[in-house]
Write a protein that holds these residues in place. Structure first.
Motif, PDB file in Angstrom:
ATOM      1  N   SER A 168       0.847  -1.125   0.088  1.00 44.03           N
ATOM      2  CA  SER A 168       0.166  -0.129   0.075  1.00 44.03           C
ATOM      3  C   SER A 168       0.842   1.397  -0.053  1.00 44.03           C
ATOM      4  O   SER A 168       1.858   1.248  -0.517  1.00 44.03           O
ATOM      5  N   ALA A 169       0.340   2.422   0.276  1.00 46.41           N
ATOM      6  CA  ALA A 169       1.068   3.547   0.649  1.00 46.41           C
ATOM      7  C   ALA A 169       2.380   3.613   1.392  1.00 46.41           C
ATOM      8  O   ALA A 169       3.077   4.320   1.211  1.00 46.41           O
ATOM      9  N   TYR A 170       2.258   2.768   2.397  1.00 49.69           N
ATOM     10  CA  TYR A 170       3.494   2.671   3.530  1.00 49.69           C
ATOM     11  C   TYR A 170       3.684   1.250   3.577  1.00 49.69           C
ATOM     12  O   TYR A 170       2.894   0.617   4.002  1.00 49.69           O
ATOM     13  N   PRO A 171       4.850   0.820   3.495  1.00 53.87           N
ATOM     14  CA  PRO A 171       6.182   1.704   3.142  1.00 53.87           C
ATOM     15  C   PRO A 171       6.268   1.660   1.822  1.00 53.87           C
ATOM     16  O   PRO A 171       7.287   2.175   1.231  1.00 53.87           O
ATOM     17  N   SER A 172       5.190   1.359   0.941  1.00 47.52           N
ATOM     18  CA  SER A 172       5.292   1.547  -0.611  1.00 47.52           C
ATOM     19  C   SER A 172       6.377   0.857  -1.188  1.00 47.52           C
ATOM     20  O   SER A 172       7.032   1.421  -1.979  1.00 47.52           O
ATOM     21  N   ARG A 173       6.695  -0.176  -0.967  1.00 53.20           N
ATOM     22  CA  ARG A 173       7.714  -1.070  -1.380  1.00 53.20           C
ATOM     23  C   ARG A 173       7.687  -2.493  -1.157  1.00 53.20           C
ATOM     24  O   ARG A 173       6.749  -2.908  -0.226  1.00 53.20           O
ATOM     25  N   VAL A 174       8.293  -3.452  -1.927  1.00 48.81           N
ATOM     26  CA  VAL A 174       8.391  -4.588  -1.557  1.00 48.81           C
ATOM     27  C   VAL A 174       9.158  -5.256  -0.650  1.00 48.81           C
ATOM     28  O   VAL A 174      10.451  -4.830  -0.738  1.00 48.81           O
ATOM     29  N   MET A 175       8.989  -5.633   0.574  1.00 50.66           N
ATOM     30  CA  MET A 175       9.637  -6.017   1.700  1.00 50.66           C
ATOM     31  C   MET A 175      10.962  -7.063   1.389  1.00 50.66           C
ATOM     32  O   MET A 175      10.437  -7.980   0.528  1.00 50.66           O
ATOM     33  N   LYS A 176      11.981  -6.918   2.027  1.00 49.85           N
ATOM     34  CA  LYS A 176      13.144  -7.716   1.528  1.00 49.85           C
ATOM     35  C   LYS A 176      12.815  -9.158   2.046  1.00 49.85           C
ATOM     36  O   LYS A 176      12.279  -9.226   3.150  1.00 49.85           O
ATOM     37  N   GLY A 177      13.084 -10.194   1.368  1.00 46.15           N
ATOM     38  CA  GLY A 177      12.765 -11.701   1.539  1.00 46.15           C
ATOM     39  C   GLY A 177      11.718 -12.043   1.178  1.00 46.15           C
ATOM     40  O   GLY A 177      11.163 -13.334   1.590  1.00 46.15           O
ATOM     41  N   LYS A 178      10.836 -11.545   0.458  1.00 47.88           N
ATOM     42  CA  LYS A 178       9.513 -11.835  -0.083  1.00 47.88           C
ATOM     43  C   LYS A 178       9.759 -12.991  -0.772  1.00 47.88           C
ATOM     44  O   LYS A 178      10.621 -12.953  -1.919  1.00 47.88           O
ATOM     45  N   ARG A 179       8.760 -13.946  -0.750  1.00 42.63           N
ATOM     46  CA  ARG A 179       9.038 -15.132  -1.363  1.00 42.63           C
ATOM     47  C   ARG A 179       8.184 -14.990  -2.728  1.00 42.63           C
ATOM     48  O   ARG A 179       7.035 -14.829  -3.081  1.00 42.63           O
ATOM     49  N   MET A 180       9.071 -15.219  -3.855  1.00 42.58           N
ATOM     50  CA  MET A 180       8.789 -14.835  -5.295  1.00 42.58           C
ATOM     51  C   MET A 180       9.255 -15.895  -6.098  1.00 42.58           C
ATOM     52  O   MET A 180      10.113 -17.030  -5.629  1.00 42.58           O
ATOM     53  N   PRO A 181       8.932 -16.064  -7.471  1.00 48.10           N
ATOM     54  CA  PRO A 181       9.555 -17.086  -8.393  1.00 48.10           C
ATOM     55  C   PRO A 181      11.021 -16.986  -8.627  1.00 48.10           C
ATOM     56  O   PRO A 181      11.645 -15.644  -8.232  1.00 48.10           O
ATOM     57  N   GLY A 182      11.929 -17.675  -8.784  1.00 45.55           N
ATOM     58  CA  GLY A 182      13.205 -17.643  -8.921  1.00 45.55           C
ATOM     59  C   GLY A 182      13.863 -19.197  -8.953  1.00 45.55           C
ATOM     60  O   GLY A 182      13.246 -20.161  -9.136  1.00 45.55           O
ATOM     61  N   GLN A 183      15.427 -19.093  -8.832  1.00 41.86           N
ATOM     62  CA  GLN A 183      16.014 -20.184  -8.876  1.00 41.86           C
ATOM     63  C   GLN A 183      15.694 -21.419  -7.733  1.00 41.86           C
ATOM     64  O   GLN A 183      15.769 -20.817  -6.785  1.00 41.86           O
ATOM     65  N   TYR A 184      15.366 -22.430  -8.281  1.00 45.93           N
ATOM     66  CA  TYR A 184      14.963 -23.549  -7.273  1.00 45.93           C
ATOM     67  C   TYR A 184      15.751 -24.713  -7.195  1.00 45.93           C
ATOM     68  O   TYR A 184      16.331 -25.294  -8.410  1.00 45.93           O
ATOM     69  N   GLY A 185      16.479 -25.043  -6.152  1.00 46.21           N
ATOM     70  CA  GLY A 185      17.395 -26.232  -6.090  1.00 46.21           C
ATOM     71  C   GLY A 185      18.981 -25.700  -6.474  1.00 46.21           C
ATOM     72  O   GLY A 185      19.303 -24.554  -6.576  1.00 46.21           O
ATOM     73  N   ALA A 186      19.669 -26.736  -6.569  1.00 48.54           N
ATOM     74  CA  ALA A 186      21.162 -26.157  -6.901  1.00 48.54           C
ATOM     75  C   ALA A 186      21.916 -25.926  -5.878  1.00 48.54           C
ATOM     76  O   ALA A 186      22.718 -24.969  -6.251  1.00 48.54           O
ATOM     77  N   LYS A 187      21.516 -25.986  -4.499  1.00 46.91           N
ATOM     78  CA  LYS A 187      22.232 -25.478  -3.258  1.00 46.91           C
ATOM     79  C   LYS A 187      22.506 -26.571  -2.647  1.00 46.91           C
ATOM     80  O   LYS A 187      22.157 -27.711  -2.449  1.00 46.91           O
TER      81      LYS A 187
END
Length: 241
Positions: A168-187
């Protein structure tokens, strides 16, 4: 900490206990591993054993890899010998593909010594370290087990989407660590306190209960666990399926 071993994951199967209970197991080939270096407090500031597994073809090994395990004449070696410096002992073996260190007491070990699965004679549970299967760039349903959008009226062509991410308006950004699509595995993955079902000393094999991270044929590091409580020790005759 106790010394462990390096090996290769063979695959999964199942065995039966004498009472008929089925036990899923992972077959791991462990060793023989060669002690390439013995690190001491005086020379390195800590105690550790460096082990190597799986020979590398001499034609594929670089000169530095060969010099790590065998004596090779060079200007540096000659200058050290001329100055009176003590040269590190060599294992006098082929260069290894898989090399890892185990921080442990080095008493009773020497360079060039070969270790096999007999080091796990009194061990009932181990920790297994490996690199998990790489699944590439994946969405949130596969990567984070999201439920997805509803399959009802009004949801058009976004059933597998993750939904809103903003604040929303505050803090009007995506919080760090948000679970999103990305590289999966190879760790690097560590599975702790897995029970040892059986050890085959003749073929350098160990049967470990359950699954082990990584695809078949991948390198694994197996070491005795220090986690409590220990799993029960399997007794009685084990019959392969």
């Amino acid at each position: 900490m106790s010394v462990g071993l390096l090996g290769r994951k063979i695959g999964m199967t199942q065995v039966y206990e004498s009472k008929g209970k089925v036990v899923p197991v992972t077959v791991v080939e462990l060793g023989p591993c060669v002690v390439l270096q013995v690190k001491t407090d005086d020379n390195d500031g800590y105690q550790a054993l460096q082990l190597g597994f799986d020979d590398k073809k001499r034609s594929a090994a670089s000169r530095s890899e060969r010099g790590h395990v065998a004596k090779i004449d060079s200007k540096r070696q000659k200058s050290k010998a001329a100055s009176g410096q003590e040269l590190r002992p060599k294992a006098n073996c082929e260069a290894k593909k898989f090399i890892r260190e185990f921080v442990t007491s080095v008493e009773g070990y020497e360079v060039g010594q070969t270790l096999d699965v007999s080091v796990f004679d009194e061990v009932t549970a181990v920790d297994v370290v490996s690199v998990s299967k790489g699944r590439g760039y994946t969405g949130t349903m596969k990567r984070h087990n999201f439920a997805g959008q509803r399959a009802s009226h009004g949801v058009k062509k976004c059933h597998r989407h993750m939904g809103g991410t903003g604040c929303s308006a505050y803090p009007s950004r995506v919080m760090k660590g948000k679970r999103m699509p990305g590289q999966y595995g190879a760790k690097r993955v560590t599975v702790r306190n897995i029970a040892i079902v059986k050890v085959d000393k003749e073929n350098n094999l160990m049967l470990i209960k359950g699954g082990v991270p990584g695809p078949n044929g991948c390198y694994v590091t197996v070491k005795p666990t220090n986690k409590l409580p220990r799993p029960r020790k399997f007794e009685g005759e084990l019959v392969a399926n």
